[in-house]
Design an enzyme around this catalytic site. Structure first.
Site: not given
Ligand code: BG6
Length: 483
Positions: A177-178, A240
């Site tokens: 989960d990044h 997230h």
């Molecule tokens: C991704 C989603 O996991 O996270 C995207 O699939 C979203 O829809 C993105 O835009 C948001 O990530 P960050 O790091 O730009 O907040």
């Protein structure tokens, strides 16, 4: 402040889907950044693998282009690029067939840790895991990394877990989960558990409510096919926002170790009360001036998928009973802004004259952009006129306090290095993912069964009016998006 770089041990990293978007945009630029910082040893190897029948030189060329596109010029001196590209290899593989597997096996070194990064569709997790295992390519200490979406409901997540667990143990599986790789998200744990200042107040006796906002300016254009099947709930909340919620609400783990941290996160998800329909708002952006609306972006005029969602959650445990958590996330909103606002209760007895428009003490944690912390406090308004109160922000921007370099690390570089070091703390355990789906599934089925349609909101707004009402009816207010 200078970041401390500890080189990792030599490794063989195989990236399946190495010619795809994520690999070119995030994974390889992230690895290059760690290489440039001196963390990747000269005998580490990155082996790209995909359906394309490239040779090594063609693959290096492709990645060379990607690095030029996605890494700032001043961060990629040619000699570093050349040295990094030298460490890349390529094996053409048929994920569901026989081609390439023996060659991959022959390419890997016996005395080196093997990591297999599956940057591919979830439908290929099983076939790849099976081949890695049955063809003797994965060893006992090999690691396998998988990306989201990890299922689209509980049943599919369970099926994916079962497929992976047939060939790998939980200790070998790294579910990304990044958001957990973001510096400021980890900082939530530091803030809570490395300071004695906040923890005594971190409960429903002192906290009135918590707001978690992840607002995006971008729409879904370009990923419409995937997004329309998913929506904000599956794309953002189940993973997230749920992770952010867990880090704010969890009990202090006994140690900073993978299972100790993940045990506490699972308990938060399991303590969530069901969300009633009146505590949930789904929205969909509509066209404004020359900006197309959601229907045009996903090329589906009848779509009832939400591009925005807001909800009120209750964590049913001793710490949080009586303190609601309000979550919202959406696309095409007025700003890109992710933050958590912890609003404290008013003092039990006020000895000063009532202050008009008082918002109260709050700890605002800005996750992105402009990462930092603000503590809203009440002080005396200076000058004559009696004891008049006003609110001021004690503000700390991490870039000012620590030097901007510390924040420049992308989530992916940290996570990939953690896999190589064998640290699972920032990865989701199987039961955690399943608990989050078990919570999300009934909510999704309830609106699907009711044939619920999302309410419209304007591009560039803070979401639908109904989401503002969600707090107004409780006598509270959202912090403005991107304030
Ligand atoms: C991704 C989603 O996991 O996270 C995207 O699939 C979203 O829809 C993105 O835009 C948001 O990530 P960050 O790091 O730009 O907040």
């Amino acid at each position: 402040m200078v970041a401390r770089v500890i080189p990792v041990a030599p490794f063989d990293l195989v990236i399946f889907g190495a010619t795809g978007d994520l690999a070119r945009r995030k994974i390889l630029p992230g690895l290059f950044s760690r290489f440039r910082a001196g963390q990747m040893p000269a005998d580490a190897r990155i082996i790209g693998s995909a359906r394309s029948n490239f040779d090594k030189a063609e693959f290096r060329e492709l990645i060379h282009h990607a690095l030029k596109e996605f890494v700032d010029k001043e961060l990629r001196p040619q000699e570093k690029l050349d040295a990094f590209l030298d460490q890349l290899d390529y094996v053409h593989i048929d994920a569901t067939g026989d081609a390439g597997w023996q060659e991959l096996k022959d390419t890997l070194r016996d005395d080196t840790t093997r990591t297999f990064y599956l940057s591919v569709s979830p439908s290929l997790f099983g076939p790849i895991a099976e081949r890695l295992s049955t063809r003797g390519i994965a060893t006992e200490d090999s690691r396998i990394v998988v990306e989201k979406p990890f299922g689209h409901d509980l049943a599919s997540a369970k099926a994916l877990n079962a497929e992976l667990l047939e060939y790998f143990t939980e200790r070998q599986i790294y579910r990304i989960d990044h958001y957990l790789g973001k510096e400021t998200v980890q900082n939530l744990m530091a803030l809570r558990f490395a300071n004695s200042l906040f923890e005594p107040l971190w409960n429903s006796t002192h906290i009135d409510h918590v707001q978690i906002t992840v607002a995006e300016k971008l729409g879904v254009a370009g990923r419409g096919g995937y997004y329309d099947q998913s929506g904000a709930m599956r794309d953002m909340v189940q993973n997230h926002l749920m992770q952010l919620m867990c880090l704010i609400a969890m009990e202090p783990p006994s140690k900073f170790a993978p299972n100790a941290v993940r045990d506490e996160k699972v308990k938060v998800i399991e303590a969530l009360d069901p969300v009633s329909p009146q505590d949930l708002v789904r929205g969909q952006y509509r066209a404004w001036r020359d900006v197309p609306g959601y229907h045009a972006d996903v090329e589906n005029p009848d779509s009832t998928t939400e591009s925005f969602i807001a909800m009120k959650l209750a964590v049913a445990n001793w710490r949080w009973a009586g303190t609601p958590f309000y979550l919202r996330t959406g696309k095409r909103m007025r700003a890109r802004s992710s933050e958590i606002t912890v609003v404290f209760r008013d003092p039990p007895h006020m000895i000063f004259p009532k202050m008009e428009g008082r918002k109260g003490n709050a700890l605002i944690i800005r996750l992105q952009p402009d990462e930092g912390i603000t503590l809203r406090t009440t002080i005396k308004e200076p000058g004559p006129g009696g004891m008049r109160l006003t609110e001021v922000d004690m503000d700390m921007t991490f870039a000012d306090a620590l030097g901007s370099d510390l924040n420049s690390q992308d989530a992916y570089e940290r996570l990939v290095m953690d896999v190589i070091r064998g640290d699972q703390t920032l990865f989701m355990r199987g039961d955690e993912v399943e608990a989050a789906w078990a919570w999300a599934d009934p909510l999704i089925s309830a609106w699907q069964e009711a044939g619920h349609k999302p309410v419209p909101y304007d591009v560039g707004s803070s979401g639908p009016e109904e989401a503002l009402m969600l707090l107004h009816k409780d006598g509270r207010r959202w912090r403005p998006v991107g304030d």
